[in-house]
Design a protein around this motif. Structure first.
Motif, PDB file in Angstrom:
ATOM      1  N   THR A 113      49.426  42.336  32.242  1.00 33.32           N
ATOM      2  CA  THR A 113      47.856  41.772  32.678  1.00 33.32           C
ATOM      3  C   THR A 113      47.813  40.652  33.771  1.00 33.32           C
ATOM      4  OG1 THR A 113      47.722  42.138  30.187  1.00 33.32           O
ATOM      5  CG2 THR A 113      45.734  40.713  31.134  1.00 33.32           C
ATOM      6  N   GLN A 114      46.796  41.114  34.675  1.00 33.16           N
ATOM      7  CA  GLN A 114      46.479  39.887  35.770  1.00 33.16           C
ATOM      8  C   GLN A 114      45.566  39.225  35.321  1.00 33.16           C
ATOM      9  OE1 GLN A 114      46.554  41.714  39.681  1.00 33.16           O
ATOM     10  NE2 GLN A 114      47.252  43.645  38.995  1.00 33.16           N
ATOM     11  N   THR A 115      45.458  38.065  35.839  1.00 31.20           N
ATOM     12  CA  THR A 115      44.438  36.956  35.652  1.00 31.20           C
ATOM     13  C   THR A 115      43.905  36.601  37.030  1.00 31.20           C
ATOM     14  OG1 THR A 115      46.192  35.183  35.960  1.00 31.20           O
ATOM     15  CG2 THR A 115      45.719  35.829  33.692  1.00 31.20           C
ATOM     16  N   GLN A 116      42.594  35.872  37.084  1.00 30.15           N
ATOM     17  CA  GLN A 116      41.699  35.527  38.219  1.00 30.15           C
ATOM     18  C   GLN A 116      41.792  33.926  38.341  1.00 30.15           C
ATOM     19  OE1 GLN A 116      40.852  38.004  40.326  1.00 30.15           O
ATOM     20  NE2 GLN A 116      41.619  39.472  38.777  1.00 30.15           N
ATOM     21  N   LYS A 117      41.647  33.482  39.522  1.00 32.37           N
ATOM     22  CA  LYS A 117      41.566  32.207  39.773  1.00 32.37           C
ATOM     23  C   LYS A 117      40.132  31.549  38.964  1.00 32.37           C
ATOM     24  CE  LYS A 117      40.941  28.646  43.417  1.00 32.37           C
ATOM     25  NZ  LYS A 117      41.873  27.734  42.705  1.00 32.37           N
ATOM     26  N   GLY A 118      40.550  30.480  38.312  1.00 24.96           N
ATOM     27  CA  GLY A 118      39.280  30.099  37.668  1.00 24.96           C
ATOM     28  C   GLY A 118      39.040  30.625  36.192  1.00 24.96           C
ATOM     29  N   GLN A 119      40.044  31.615  35.926  1.00 27.15           N
ATOM     30  CA  GLN A 119      39.832  32.277  34.573  1.00 27.15           C
ATOM     31  C   GLN A 119      40.253  31.106  33.445  1.00 27.15           C
ATOM     32  OE1 GLN A 119      41.515  36.053  34.041  1.00 27.15           O
ATOM     33  NE2 GLN A 119      41.992  35.940  31.800  1.00 27.15           N
ATOM     34  N   VAL A 120      39.277  31.039  32.341  1.00 29.58           N
ATOM     35  CA  VAL A 120      39.535  29.935  31.286  1.00 29.58           C
ATOM     36  C   VAL A 120      40.196  31.097  29.990  1.00 29.58           C
ATOM     37  CG1 VAL A 120      38.718  28.631  29.610  1.00 29.58           C
ATOM     38  CG2 VAL A 120      37.686  28.637  32.096  1.00 29.58           C
ATOM     39  N   ILE A 121      41.341  30.392  29.661  1.00 32.23           N
ATOM     40  CA  ILE A 121      42.087  30.931  28.293  1.00 32.23           C
ATOM     41  C   ILE A 121      41.725  30.068  27.332  1.00 32.23           C
ATOM     42  CG2 ILE A 121      44.240  31.566  27.513  1.00 32.23           C
ATOM     43  CD1 ILE A 121      43.691  33.368  29.962  1.00 32.23           C
ATOM     44  N   PRO A 122      40.875  30.695  26.398  1.00 30.58           N
ATOM     45  CA  PRO A 122      40.430  29.796  25.167  1.00 30.58           C
ATOM     46  C   PRO A 122      41.836  29.078  24.235  1.00 30.58           C
ATOM     47  CG  PRO A 122      39.109  31.935  25.210  1.00 30.58           C
ATOM     48  CD  PRO A 122      40.458  31.748  26.339  1.00 30.58           C
ATOM     49  N   GLY A 123      41.648  28.001  24.205  1.00 25.28           N
ATOM     50  CA  GLY A 123      42.647  27.436  23.335  1.00 25.28           C
ATOM     51  C   GLY A 123      42.402  27.699  21.729  1.00 25.28           C
TER      52      GLY A 123
END
Length: 502
Positions: free
Chosen positions: A253-263
């Motif tokens: 799975t790729q991610t993006q700059k500025g993507q927020v991963i919820p805690g």
């Protein structure tokens, strides 16, 4: 057995932790590492020995201390505790790296070294045990069903205090320990080495079982979008199949700059707590990699041992020491972007001939603290307890069991690292040997062809504080396929001052 040995004068004082790490880094400078083969304590091309011979005279202690064997023939033991009457109990893991599964068990150690089964489980590894409020508290690592904290009555009846812990990965649910507030404190290790699921996690066994699993932050984090490409071990017949994976997401799975991963809680790389009879799970602190050992000092301060990064996977980190932290509630301790209190995105943490680890988080949740002490790189500094009775000596100092290196899987070492018990001055961070195999070379007894320590994994003072128990996991060798643990070679030792030995 009841063998005893009085040992040599105290080992020489060791340099402070910063110097130790600097010397280790110098000895393993990139040119040396790339030119020389690894020489870890367990590395071998030969099969493990069929049996283990123990001779306590092969273990050196400071003058005036004695060591005796309490029990042998244990199967991957991990923790020790004592009930209100002072009876001794040990957990057997039920699992070892190398994908060896047995049965997790809680055993009472009888006089003479015999054992009685109190309880068994089916969701290993059982990584440790404590006694609280008339029952046993067990950290269940949960490689098959997820991590749990169990309460087990003396008659073997089980109650689940916490379930659903993110423990399918490289590291597991650790601890537990009873805090001065009466809560149960425990550690939860990370799924990965450094935040990104990769081929190394397939070698550990869990990526095939749980391809959807990944690290979970305790609070919201914003990503840089850094992602790394690796071969796909889930499609071994397609050598050209490559996948790109970001941080805190499943493999591929790729991610993006500025993507927020919820805690959320429960989460990875954290210390948490729960009431002794169950209830709301609370976050204590986070940003650890593998918070294995937990102990409270006499003044109520929580100390945690933390296993440093390895030189493996899609985002290897080179030369990072194990750490001892003094825990301040609510604080983030640096994983996955800091090591030894410094950013990993610098050349000093780049593997020889490899790239500098990229930063994964856009901003740290807080400036990470500095460790109290830094242990040798790859020493696997695990179980911890703090001396409290002056008659034992070194009151207020921490004792730490060092499991020993797992080279070459974790990275190259030029000499064996760990395989002993050390003590730490919590005021200065200075580390000194306490129980170590005799001889001019360091290493486990199986390498030295002696009868001493193999892989100490836990230490615990008894209820009086006058005896230190050492849990020895047993023989675990390393070859080209990975870990090769030897069942039935674990042991339990007791260390006392000569004046109090009995």
């Amino acid at each position: 057995m009841n063998a005893q040995a009085t040992n040599r004068p105290p080992p020489r004082s060791r340099p402070g932790p910063t110097l130790l790490v600097a010397l280790a880094a110098l000895a393993a400078a990139p040119g040396c590492v790339s030119a020389r083969s690894s020489s870890g304590g367990g590395e071998t091309t030969k099969p493990p020995p069929p049996t283990r011979t123990i001779r306590t005279s092969d273990i050196a202690l400071p003058r005036g201390y004695v060591i005796e064997v309490v029990a042998t023939g244990l199967n991957f033991p991990t923790g020790v505790t004592f009930d209100d009457a002072g009876h001794v109990y040990v957990t057997e893991s039920g699992y070892s790296y190398g994908e060896v599964f047995t049965t997790p068990r809680l055993l009472r150690i009888e006089p003479g070294g015999g054992t009685t089964v109190v309880a068994t489980g089916k969701n290993p590894p059982w990584t440790g045990v404590a006694w609280a409020d008339g029952a046993f508290i067990i950290s269940e690592g949960g490689v098959t069903e997820g991590g749990r904290i169990l309460r087990i009555a003396p008659d073997g009846q089980k109650q689940t205090l916490v379930a659903g812990l993110p423990s399918f990965g490289d590291h597991h649910t650790n601890g537990p320990v009873v805090g001065p507030d009466g809560f149960i404190y425990f550690g939860q290790g990370t799924a990965t080495n450094s935040g990104i699921v990769g081929e190394d996690n397939h070698k550990f066994g869990w990526l095939k079982r749980h391809p959807e699993f990944h690290d979970v932050p305790c609070k919201d984090v914003t990503l840089t979008g850094a992602a790394l490409t690796s071969s796909n071990p889930l499609t071994p017949r397609d050598e050209d199949d490559k996948v790109t994976t970001g941080a805190f997401v499943p493999f591929g799975t790729q991610t993006q700059k500025g993507q927020v991963i919820p805690g959320k809680v429960p989460c990875s790389g954290a210390v948490m707590r729960v009431p002794v009879r169950g209830g709301t799970l609370n976050l204590v602190a986070w940003g650890f990699r593998n918070p294995f050992g937990l102990a409270f000092s006499p003044d109520g301060k929580l100390f945690v041992t933390d296993n440093g990064y390895d030189d493996r996977g899609s985002r290897p980190v080179w030369g990072n020491a194990d750490a001892l932290w003094a825990v301040t509630p609510g604080t983030w301790y640096g994983w996955p972007d800091f090591a030894d209190g410094r950013l990993v995105s610098q050349d000093r943490y780049a593997p020889p001939g490899g790239p500098t680890p990229p930063t994964l988080l856009e901003a740290p949740p807080n400036p990470p603290p500095q460790p109290v002490a830094l242990f040798a790189v790859h020493s696997s500094s695990n179980g911890i307890d703090i001396a409290r009775d002056p008659s034992f000596g070194f009151a207020g100092e921490a004792f730490v069991a060092q499991f020993g290196d797992q080279a070459p899987d974790v990275g190259k070492v030029l000499h064996p690292v760990g395989f002993k018990v050390v003590r730490v001055d919590l005021k200065t961070g200075v580390i000194r040997d306490f129980a170590v195999n005799r001889g001019k070379d360091n290493g486990p007894a199986s390498r030295l062809k002696s009868g001493g320590l193999e892989r100490p994994i836990s230490v615990r003072f008894d209820r009086t504080g006058r005896s230190l128990y050492v849990v020895d996991f047993g023989v675990m060798l390393m070859d080209e396929r990975g870990a090769r643990p030897q069942q039935g070679t674990g042991a339990l030792f007791r260390i006392t001052r000569a004046a109090t030995a009995g």
